[in-house]
Design a protein around this motif. Structure first.
Motif, PDB file in Angstrom:
ATOM      1  N   TYR A  45       0.792  -1.223   0.000  1.00 47.64           N
ATOM      2  CA  TYR A  45       0.000   0.000   0.000  1.00 47.64           C
ATOM      3  C   TYR A  45       0.833   1.286   0.000  1.00 47.64           C
ATOM      4  O   TYR A  45       0.415   2.300  -0.562  1.00 47.64           O
ATOM      5  CB  TYR A  45      -0.937   0.011   1.216  1.00 47.64           C
ATOM      6  CG  TYR A  45      -1.911  -1.138   1.242  1.00 47.64           C
ATOM      7  CD1 TYR A  45      -2.759  -1.393   0.167  1.00 47.64           C
ATOM      8  CD2 TYR A  45      -1.985  -1.983   2.346  1.00 47.64           C
ATOM      9  CE1 TYR A  45      -3.646  -2.449   0.179  1.00 47.64           C
ATOM     10  CE2 TYR A  45      -2.882  -3.050   2.379  1.00 47.64           C
ATOM     11  CZ  TYR A  45      -3.707  -3.285   1.298  1.00 47.64           C
ATOM     12  OH  TYR A  45      -4.588  -4.340   1.326  1.00 47.64           O
ATOM     13  N   VAL A 209      -2.034   2.317   6.771  1.00 50.26           N
ATOM     14  CA  VAL A 209      -3.089   2.716   5.823  1.00 50.26           C
ATOM     15  C   VAL A 209      -4.036   3.723   6.471  1.00 50.26           C
ATOM     16  O   VAL A 209      -4.208   4.838   5.985  1.00 50.26           O
ATOM     17  CB  VAL A 209      -3.878   1.486   5.312  1.00 50.26           C
ATOM     18  CG1 VAL A 209      -5.027   1.924   4.401  1.00 50.26           C
ATOM     19  CG2 VAL A 209      -2.949   0.535   4.564  1.00 50.26           C
ATOM     20  N   ALA A 306      -7.525   1.417   1.562  1.00 46.50           N
ATOM     21  CA  ALA A 306      -6.933   1.223   0.231  1.00 46.50           C
ATOM     22  C   ALA A 306      -7.646   0.154  -0.581  1.00 46.50           C
ATOM     23  O   ALA A 306      -7.277  -0.103  -1.728  1.00 46.50           O
ATOM     24  CB  ALA A 306      -5.455   0.852   0.393  1.00 46.50           C
ATOM     25  N   THR A 350      -7.116  -2.341  -5.330  1.00 47.50           N
ATOM     26  CA  THR A 350      -6.349  -1.738  -4.248  1.00 47.50           C
ATOM     27  C   THR A 350      -5.481  -0.619  -4.808  1.00 47.50           C
ATOM     28  O   THR A 350      -4.858  -0.766  -5.852  1.00 47.50           O
ATOM     29  CB  THR A 350      -5.456  -2.765  -3.523  1.00 47.50           C
ATOM     30  OG1 THR A 350      -4.555  -3.363  -4.455  1.00 47.50           O
ATOM     31  CG2 THR A 350      -6.303  -3.853  -2.876  1.00 47.50           C
ATOM     32  N   ALA A 352      -2.401   2.334  -4.174  1.00 44.61           N
ATOM     33  CA  ALA A 352      -1.149   2.471  -3.437  1.00 44.61           C
ATOM     34  C   ALA A 352      -0.628   3.897  -3.531  1.00 44.61           C
ATOM     35  O   ALA A 352      -1.051   4.682  -4.390  1.00 44.61           O
ATOM     36  CB  ALA A 352      -0.112   1.499  -3.986  1.00 44.61           C
TER      37      ALA A 352
END
Length: 371
Positions: A45, A209, A306, A350, A352
């Protein structure tokens, strides 16, 4: 053969899986058969795992510590750098102590199977990660499943059943890996206090995150009854896992957690690299948050984390969408049962810190074209 029948059934129902072979990775970009793809399915992430700027620091770690640990921690595999990292992770999670494990799966198995057993009870969220589910089974404790994030249902189960058991624990992911939603930890902690249970939290997809810890997100502090599992192989960008709790609990796991006792320690150079990566987290969390907000705005898929689930439903249709996105240069695998419940097959997107605004806009345009 049963194996052959099983494989044919999986193919028939669009549940067959196969590996993608990646030739090399450059941050959020990966190469397959010489072609570059934007990776929107990684759990790296904070984009630390493939950051070449950190390579020199990592090289020094390897030169200093070698490639392996040589033994389990209780034999001759316990190095000063392991203990240094544990102190930093405990500080990060605002607990007294932390203990390294080889991976999150082993950490969860070790926590649950050593702390709880026959005559004890576990109250587990229905969408918990497979490692928590398997840890519950391995413990041999009585398991009560409460509806996803449903505090009222959990309290009803506690009120009805808690008094029958000696030791009990509420077990939950903090950020759920397939939906990206967040457990109501403030309310769960209150129930743990009210009903004298442990609160065991899998912080794998929260660490780095939504804060250094999911407890930061709720502005609450861990207590003596909280046990937090975190991973190093996701946002932190290396490998391994840890359990953060009290010093007494660390002492207990060192002596009783079989997945700690009977396995070779993570290589000390990995611990060294992790310490280097921890210095990068704060600034990258800000960039990740910007990308989360942008992806949410452009796609209309709402998430505070995320993880962005695009629910399709049908496994075959989900596979087709994944393949179409691959043709357009995006890697987003189809997530199908049994990983998710029947009828909820999805694209699990997802985002990043390393994704550019252009990457995110291009993905949004591709999704609008296909759906």
């Amino acid at each position: 053969m049963e194996v052959d029948r099983t494989l044919e059934e999986l193919k028939k129902h669009n549940l067959y899986r196969k590996l993608k072979t990646i030739e090399r990775a450059e941050g959020v970009y990966v190469y397959i058969n010489g072609k570059r793809f934007v990776n929107f399915s990684s759990n790296d992430y904070l984009s630390l795992a493939f950051d070449k700027r950190l390579a020199e620091n990592h090289k020094k770690c390897l030169e200093r510590w070698g490639s392996g640990s040589g033994a389990a921690r209780l034999v001759t595999g316990n190095f000063t750098v392991h203990e240094e990292l544990e102190k930093k992770l405990a500080k990060m999670k605002k607990t007294e102590a932390a203990l390294l494990f080889t991976c999150g799966y082993m950490a969860n198995l070790g926590i649950l199977s050593s702390l709880l057993g026959n005559g004890d009870a576990i109250f587990s969220d229905e969408l918990n990660h497979a490692s928590l589910i398997d840890g519950c089974r391995l413990s041999k404790a009585k398991v009560f499943i409460y509806k996803h994030r449903d505090v009222d249902h959990l309290e009803e189960l506690l009120k009805t059943n808690r008094s029958e058991f000696k030791t009990a624990a509420i077990v939950t992911d903090s950020v759920f890996s397939m939906d990206g939603d967040i457990a109501p930890l403030d309310k769960l902690l209150k129930l743990a206090e009210d009903y004298n249970t442990y609160l065991i939290v899998d912080d794998a997809h929260a660490t780095g995150v939504i804060g250094n810890s999911s407890f930061d997100f709720f502005d609450i502090k861990p207590t003596e009854r909280t046990i937090i599992m975190g991973t190093l192989g996701k946002a932190i960008g290396t490998f391994g896992a840890f359990v953060a709790s009290t010093s007494r609990m660390k002492e207990f796991f060192v002596n009783r957690a079989r997945t700690f006792i009977f396995t070779t320690a993570i290589p000390p150079h990995i611990a060294c690299m992790t310490i280097k990566n921890l210095q990068e987290i704060k600034s990258r969390m800000n960039k990740l948050q910007e990308n989360i907000e942008l992806l949410s705005k452009l796609t209309g898929i709402k998430s505070q984390t995320a993880i962005f689930p695009l629910i399709v439903g049908d496994s075959g249709r989900t596979l087709q969408l994944s393949e179409k996105l691959l043709e357009k240069g995006f890697i987003i695998p189809a997530i199908r049962p049994p990983t998710v419940p029947e009828g909820t097959a999805r694209l699990r997107i997802t985002v990043a810190a390393g994704h550019t605004v252009k990457d995110i806009k291009n993905l949004s345009d591709a999704l609008k074209t296909l759906i």
